[in-house]
Design a protein around this motif. Structure first.
Motif, PDB file in Angstrom:
ATOM      1  N   GLU A   4       0.828  -1.211   0.000  1.00  0.00           N
ATOM      2  CA  GLU A   4       0.000   0.000   0.000  1.00  0.00           C
ATOM      3  C   GLU A   4       0.861   1.261   0.000  1.00  0.00           C
ATOM      4  O   GLU A   4       0.534   2.240  -0.661  1.00  0.00           O
ATOM      5  CB  GLU A   4      -0.958   0.011   1.192  1.00  0.00           C
ATOM      6  CG  GLU A   4      -2.155  -0.871   0.996  1.00  0.00           C
ATOM      7  CD  GLU A   4      -2.943  -0.546  -0.273  1.00  0.00           C
ATOM      8  OE1 GLU A   4      -3.305   0.628  -0.490  1.00  0.00           O
ATOM      9  OE2 GLU A   4      -3.183  -1.472  -1.061  1.00  0.00           O
ATOM     10  N   VAL A   7       1.992   1.675  -3.506  1.00  0.00           N
ATOM     11  CA  VAL A   7       0.874   2.086  -4.365  1.00  0.00           C
ATOM     12  C   VAL A   7       0.567   3.568  -4.173  1.00  0.00           C
ATOM     13  O   VAL A   7       0.369   4.305  -5.141  1.00  0.00           O
ATOM     14  CB  VAL A   7      -0.372   1.215  -4.092  1.00  0.00           C
ATOM     15  CG1 VAL A   7      -1.613   1.806  -4.743  1.00  0.00           C
ATOM     16  CG2 VAL A   7      -0.146  -0.209  -4.576  1.00  0.00           C
ATOM     17  N   ARG A  26      -3.520   2.864 -10.044  1.00  0.00           N
ATOM     18  CA  ARG A  26      -3.385   2.328  -8.678  1.00  0.00           C
ATOM     19  C   ARG A  26      -3.902   0.911  -8.607  1.00  0.00           C
ATOM     20  O   ARG A  26      -3.259   0.029  -8.031  1.00  0.00           O
ATOM     21  CB  ARG A  26      -4.176   3.194  -7.687  1.00  0.00           C
ATOM     22  CG  ARG A  26      -3.443   4.346  -7.123  1.00  0.00           C
ATOM     23  CD  ARG A  26      -4.135   4.904  -5.886  1.00  0.00           C
ATOM     24  NE  ARG A  26      -5.575   4.902  -5.904  1.00  0.00           N
ATOM     25  CZ  ARG A  26      -6.338   5.953  -6.208  1.00  0.00           C
ATOM     26  NH1 ARG A  26      -5.787   7.088  -6.537  1.00  0.00           N
ATOM     27  NH2 ARG A  26      -7.639   5.866  -6.174  1.00  0.00           N
ATOM     28  N   ARG A  30      -1.635  -2.297  -7.742  1.00  0.00           N
ATOM     29  CA  ARG A  30      -1.979  -3.053  -6.535  1.00  0.00           C
ATOM     30  C   ARG A  30      -2.265  -4.522  -6.878  1.00  0.00           C
ATOM     31  O   ARG A  30      -1.758  -5.433  -6.224  1.00  0.00           O
ATOM     32  CB  ARG A  30      -3.176  -2.427  -5.829  1.00  0.00           C
ATOM     33  CG  ARG A  30      -3.532  -3.104  -4.517  1.00  0.00           C
ATOM     34  CD  ARG A  30      -4.729  -2.451  -3.851  1.00  0.00           C
ATOM     35  NE  ARG A  30      -4.402  -1.121  -3.388  1.00  0.00           N
ATOM     36  CZ  ARG A  30      -4.985   0.005  -3.810  1.00  0.00           C
ATOM     37  NH1 ARG A  30      -5.945  -0.043  -4.724  1.00  0.00           N
ATOM     38  NH2 ARG A  30      -4.637   1.161  -3.303  1.00  0.00           N
ATOM     39  N   HIS A  34       0.012  -7.685  -5.616  1.00  0.00           N
ATOM     40  CA  HIS A  34      -0.572  -8.745  -4.790  1.00  0.00           C
ATOM     41  C   HIS A  34      -0.403 -10.111  -5.455  1.00  0.00           C
ATOM     42  O   HIS A  34      -0.080 -11.093  -4.785  1.00  0.00           O
ATOM     43  CB  HIS A  34      -2.051  -8.465  -4.489  1.00  0.00           C
ATOM     44  CG  HIS A  34      -2.258  -7.466  -3.393  1.00  0.00           C
ATOM     45  ND1 HIS A  34      -1.912  -7.707  -2.087  1.00  0.00           N
ATOM     46  CD2 HIS A  34      -2.772  -6.212  -3.425  1.00  0.00           C
ATOM     47  CE1 HIS A  34      -2.203  -6.653  -1.354  1.00  0.00           C
ATOM     48  NE2 HIS A  34      -2.729  -5.714  -2.143  1.00  0.00           N
TER      49      HIS A  34
END
Length: 183
Positions: A4, A7, A26, A30, A34
């Motif tokens: 995070e 990001v 974003r 992200r 992940h």
């Protein structure tokens, strides 16, 4: 948390993109981080990402090309600096006029009008009673000030370049030749 942070750092570098493009960037970053972190671990995924600043520059180049981009922050800095300067100029002029009236007559009584700086400020009316300034009226910015502030903000921020592209080159399903042009 590390993903995070990356990001949102990436998002910070995309401030000049339209909101929807920033949000899409974003989400894409992200999701990719992940997925990669699930395969190889978070530390390795972040190491493989490389420079967030470089990645953001590539997104900006894909959106706007190699040309100069709009800089909302530069426009905001100009606007703030110009308003502060104009306010200072106004206050200095008003204080100078008030001091001039008192220098001419330390016990001035009556109403005095300062015509201010033509086309920049409206005039001001000072009311004196035995050398004390009891009220002031006027001194507002003129329409010329507002036009100048708007024009300066657009010029310094290069805001005429703020445009939306129909389909950014980094959208899914589109390939490019490495220079941001579709194949």
């Amino acid at each position: 948390m590390r993903i995070e942070r990356v990001v949102w750092t990436f998002d910070h570098h995309l401030q000049d993109l339209p909101w929807r493009s920033r949000t899409a960037g974003r989400r894409e970053l992200r999701g990719n981080l992940h997925d990669t972190a699930a395969d190889v671990g978070t530390a390795t995924a972040l190491r493989r990402l490389g420079s967030v600043r470089r990645l953001a520059a590539e997104y900006l180049a894909a959106e706007y090309g190699a040309q100069l981009r709009p800089a909302w922050s530069a426009g905001a800095v100009f606007l703030l600096a110009a308003v502060v300067f104009l306010t200072w100029l106004h206050d200095a002029g008003a204080a100078g006029y008030r001091a001039g009236v008192l220098a001419a007559d330390p016990h001035a009584t009556g109403t005095f009008h300062w015509s201010a700086v033509a086309y920049v400020f409206d005039g001001m009316t000072f009311t004196f009673a035995d050398g004390k300034s009891t009220s002031t009226l006027g001194g507002a910015f003129t329409p010329v000030d507002y036009l100048g502030l708007a024009a300066g903000t657009v010029i310094f921020g290069r805001l005429w370049r703020a445009r939306r592209t129909a389909e950014p080159a980094h959208a899914e399903g589109h390939e490019d030749d490495g220079r941001g042009r579709p194949c």
